[in-house]
Design a protein around this motif. Sequence first.
Motif, PDB file in Angstrom:
ATOM      1  N   PHE A  31       0.840  -1.198   0.000  1.00  0.00           N
ATOM      2  CA  PHE A  31       0.000   0.000   0.000  1.00  0.00           C
ATOM      3  C   PHE A  31       0.871   1.242   0.000  1.00  0.00           C
ATOM      4  N   PRO A  32       0.958   1.942  -1.130  1.00  0.00           N
ATOM      5  CA  PRO A  32       1.729   3.188  -1.119  1.00  0.00           C
ATOM      6  C   PRO A  32       0.966   4.253  -0.338  1.00  0.00           C
ATOM      7  N   THR A  33       1.690   5.238   0.152  1.00  0.00           N
ATOM      8  CA  THR A  33       1.029   6.358   0.822  1.00  0.00           C
ATOM      9  C   THR A  33       1.349   7.620   0.040  1.00  0.00           C
ATOM     10  N   ALA A  34       0.468   8.601   0.115  1.00  0.00           N
ATOM     11  CA  ALA A  34       0.693   9.865  -0.583  1.00  0.00           C
ATOM     12  C   ALA A  34       0.028  10.979   0.195  1.00  0.00           C
ATOM     13  N   LEU A  35       0.616  12.154   0.113  1.00  0.00           N
ATOM     14  CA  LEU A  35      -0.018  13.326   0.698  1.00  0.00           C
ATOM     15  C   LEU A  35      -1.225  13.680  -0.167  1.00  0.00           C
ATOM     16  N   ASP A  79      -8.184   4.025  -0.133  1.00  0.00           N
ATOM     17  CA  ASP A  79      -8.214   5.471   0.129  1.00  0.00           C
ATOM     18  C   ASP A  79      -6.930   6.182  -0.270  1.00  0.00           C
ATOM     19  N   TYR A  80      -6.365   5.770  -1.396  1.00  0.00           N
ATOM     20  CA  TYR A  80      -5.172   6.451  -1.899  1.00  0.00           C
ATOM     21  C   TYR A  80      -5.646   7.720  -2.617  1.00  0.00           C
ATOM     22  N   LEU A  81      -5.425   8.873  -2.017  1.00  0.00           N
ATOM     23  CA  LEU A  81      -6.099  10.096  -2.469  1.00  0.00           C
ATOM     24  C   LEU A  81      -5.836  10.453  -3.936  1.00  0.00           C
ATOM     25  N   PRO A  82      -4.587  10.308  -4.463  1.00  0.00           N
ATOM     26  CA  PRO A  82      -4.383  10.690  -5.869  1.00  0.00           C
ATOM     27  C   PRO A  82      -5.219   9.870  -6.855  1.00  0.00           C
TER      28      PRO A  82
END
Lengths: 151, 150
Positions: free
Chosen positions: A77-81, B125-128
């Motif tokens: 699971f990548p994370t991103a702002l 819920d990966y915002l991009p």
Amino acid sequence: MNIAWSTFTPWSALAGGALIGLAASVLLLVNGRIAGISGILAGLVRAPGDRAWRLAFVSGLLAAPLVAGLVLPQHVFPTALPPGIQETLRLLVAGLLVGLGTRMANGCTSGHGVCGLARLSLRSLAAVAVFMGAAFGVVFVVRHVLPGAGA
Amino acid sequence: MSTPQLSDKTDTLGSLAGALVAGLIFGLGLLLAGMTNPAKVLGFLDIAGAWDPSLALVMVGGIAVARIGVLAVRRRGGTLTGLPLHMPHERPVDRPLLIGSALFGLGWGLAGFCPGPAVVAIGFDYLPAFPVVAGMLIGLWVLPSKWLGR
């Protein structure tokens, strides 16, 4: 050519690909349908009937992270702002191109790239050559021709 | 292969469960392969940089196993459930295929997301992924079928 050995993950890539091929085989043998994600989504937003199996398949896609949380390592699971306004617009335009393009071409990385090539379709081979070429090209321009222009 | 089966069978609970399981396995495959990580996808698409060839192996694994399903359904001459087989008709390479694929490649390279992984990324819920999927659904919806000769 400079290969990034530190990020190269051959076994999880092959195993993940095999799962994708297994899923495509299940959908074909049980439902008689091609596992092309853009086509399945297009049917959901456009076609009047024939929605039930599409909804079931997309529900499976959306539920996959829940199951993956139990069986796969967390680093999948990548994370991103949260993206800013400019980044959001760029992603929206990119998504629009993906939607328009895959509808015109009747397929994407799954329908043409996996299922089409597995059927030895000439159309799919042409589609894959063109979309890979375009994707390599745009990444080259963004990363190496226009430094500081995003991505 | 392109002749549709004459069948009036429709989806049953069992076949819908099949589609759900197929979607689940597909999503797990995308996650395990790293396709839901745009940084990894862009690392594959950046052949002039530090190139990560992993995604080529995703294609190899996917095509090899999907080929088994294609051969099985051809050998049987149909599905296991008696549901009609919807195989694409082999048509010539035409302009919409080439232009559409070029547009898709542009979008894929800009975002690092193709359709399947973008949907799966919504699920964690990966915002991009949200603007990508919003744009994608608009793009899939907006073109009238008659423009595309369908």
